[in-house]
Design a protein around this motif. Structure first.
Motif, PDB file in Angstrom:
ATOM      1  N   THR A   1      20.918   0.620  96.572  1.00 45.36           N
ATOM      2  CA  THR A   1      21.149   1.356  97.821  1.00 45.36           C
ATOM      3  C   THR A   1      22.533   1.988  97.811  1.00 45.36           C
ATOM      4  N   GLY A   2      23.537   1.239  97.342  1.00 45.66           N
ATOM      5  CA  GLY A   2      24.891   1.780  97.239  1.00 45.66           C
ATOM      6  C   GLY A   2      24.962   2.960  96.287  1.00 45.66           C
ATOM      7  N   GLN A   3      24.276   2.870  95.154  1.00 42.60           N
ATOM      8  CA  GLN A   3      24.249   3.984  94.207  1.00 42.60           C
ATOM      9  C   GLN A   3      23.608   5.219  94.829  1.00 42.60           C
ATOM     10  N   TYR A   4      22.522   5.027  95.560  1.00 44.91           N
ATOM     11  CA  TYR A   4      21.853   6.146  96.224  1.00 44.91           C
ATOM     12  C   TYR A   4      22.791   6.805  97.239  1.00 44.91           C
ATOM     13  N   LEU A   5      23.447   5.988  98.065  1.00 44.64           N
ATOM     14  CA  LEU A   5      24.349   6.535  99.078  1.00 44.64           C
ATOM     15  C   LEU A   5      25.538   7.242  98.444  1.00 44.64           C
TER      16      LEU A   5
ATOM     17  N   MET B   1      35.323   3.873  92.461  1.00 41.49           N
ATOM     18  CA  MET B   1      35.362   5.321  92.440  1.00 41.49           C
ATOM     19  C   MET B   1      35.776   5.870  93.798  1.00 41.49           C
ATOM     20  N   VAL B   2      35.322   5.246  94.855  1.00 40.87           N
ATOM     21  CA  VAL B   2      35.647   5.738  96.187  1.00 40.87           C
ATOM     22  C   VAL B   2      37.134   5.572  96.468  1.00 40.87           C
ATOM     23  N   MET B   3      37.716   4.466  96.012  1.00 41.06           N
ATOM     24  CA  MET B   3      39.108   4.166  96.321  1.00 41.06           C
ATOM     25  C   MET B   3      40.043   4.387  95.140  1.00 41.06           C
ATOM     26  N   LYS B   4      39.726   5.279  94.246  1.00 39.12           N
ATOM     27  CA  LYS B   4      40.551   5.443  93.056  1.00 39.12           C
ATOM     28  C   LYS B   4      41.919   6.027  93.369  1.00 39.12           C
ATOM     29  N   ASP B   5      42.075   6.731  94.475  1.00 41.11           N
ATOM     30  CA  ASP B   5      43.358   7.313  94.835  1.00 41.11           C
ATOM     31  C   ASP B   5      44.177   6.423  95.759  1.00 41.11           C
ATOM     32  N   ASP B   6      43.615   5.335  96.258  1.00 37.22           N
ATOM     33  CA  ASP B   6      44.306   4.465  97.210  1.00 37.22           C
ATOM     34  C   ASP B   6      44.405   3.058  96.626  1.00 37.22           C
ATOM     35  N   SER B   7      45.545   2.754  96.002  1.00 35.86           N
ATOM     36  CA  SER B   7      45.681   1.474  95.305  1.00 35.86           C
ATOM     37  C   SER B   7      45.741   0.296  96.279  1.00 35.86           C
TER      38      SER B   7
ATOM     39  N   GLY C   1      39.826  14.834  93.453  1.00 35.31           N
ATOM     40  CA  GLY C   1      39.380  14.084  92.285  1.00 35.31           C
ATOM     41  C   GLY C   1      38.414  14.871  91.436  1.00 35.31           C
ATOM     42  N   GLU C   2      37.791  14.170  90.509  1.00 34.89           N
ATOM     43  CA  GLU C   2      36.929  14.817  89.527  1.00 34.89           C
ATOM     44  C   GLU C   2      35.686  15.440  90.145  1.00 34.89           C
ATOM     45  N   TYR C   3      35.210  14.893  91.259  1.00 36.34           N
ATOM     46  CA  TYR C   3      33.998  15.436  91.867  1.00 36.34           C
ATOM     47  C   TYR C   3      34.262  16.793  92.498  1.00 36.34           C
TER      48      TYR C   3
ATOM     49  N   ARG D   1      25.676   8.757  95.431  1.00 38.52           N
ATOM     50  CA  ARG D   1      25.235  10.033  94.856  1.00 38.52           C
ATOM     51  C   ARG D   1      24.915  11.044  95.934  1.00 38.52           C
ATOM     52  N   ARG D   2      24.365  10.588  97.055  1.00 39.51           N
ATOM     53  CA  ARG D   2      24.082  11.485  98.166  1.00 39.51           C
ATOM     54  C   ARG D   2      25.374  12.076  98.728  1.00 39.51           C
ATOM     55  N   ASP D   3      26.409  11.247  98.859  1.00 45.15           N
ATOM     56  CA  ASP D   3      27.686  11.731  99.378  1.00 45.15           C
ATOM     57  C   ASP D   3      28.355  12.709  98.419  1.00 45.15           C
ATOM     58  N   VAL D   4      28.260  12.447  97.121  1.00 44.95           N
ATOM     59  CA  VAL D   4      28.850  13.359  96.143  1.00 44.95           C
ATOM     60  C   VAL D   4      28.137  14.702  96.187  1.00 44.95           C
TER      61      VAL D   4
END
Length: 113
Positions: free
Chosen positions: A61-65, A1-7, A78-80, A67-70
């Motif tokens: 921990t990655g999921q928490y970070l 999800m973080v890199m969806k725009d950078d192939s 992007g969609e967010y 969601r916190r960034d979003v």
């Protein structure tokens, strides 16, 4: 999800993950589950349990970070960003005095936002 725009970054990260996985699993089964200890691999089962707990903790921990960034709005594309923009438009509509009404399939029910 973080890199969806950078192939390119996504390809590099996927390749690095696969390389690390193959390096790890090339020695892991031989050292943790030796044939001479079969079928009771007490050391192997213990090491596996510890690894599962460690990887689960890292994942959570990655999921928490993420969601916190979003929620903090660190992603401007992007969609967010669209979701945050739609939320701000709804808030702006309320300030203007207009009201958004959605009708469901049942004609009796309506939802005010």
């Amino acid at each position: 999800m973080v890199m969806k725009d950078d192939s390119e970054a996504r390809a590099f990260t996927s390749g690095a993950m696969m390389t690390f996985g193959w390096v790890f699993f090339s020695f892991y089964p031989i050292t943790v589950f030796p044939v001479v200890e079969a079928p009771k691999w007490r050391k192997g089962y213990t090491v596996n349990t510890v690894f599962v707990i460690c990887w689960w903790t890292i994942f959570m921990t990655g999921q928490y970070l993420w969601r916190r960034d979003v929620k903090a709005g660190k992603y401007s594309s992007g969609e967010y960003a669209v979701k945050n923009e739609e939320e701000s438009n709804i808030k702006d509509e309320k300030v203007d005095g207009s009201e958004h009404v959605e009708f469901s399939a049942d004609k009796d029910k309506e939802t005010k936002i």
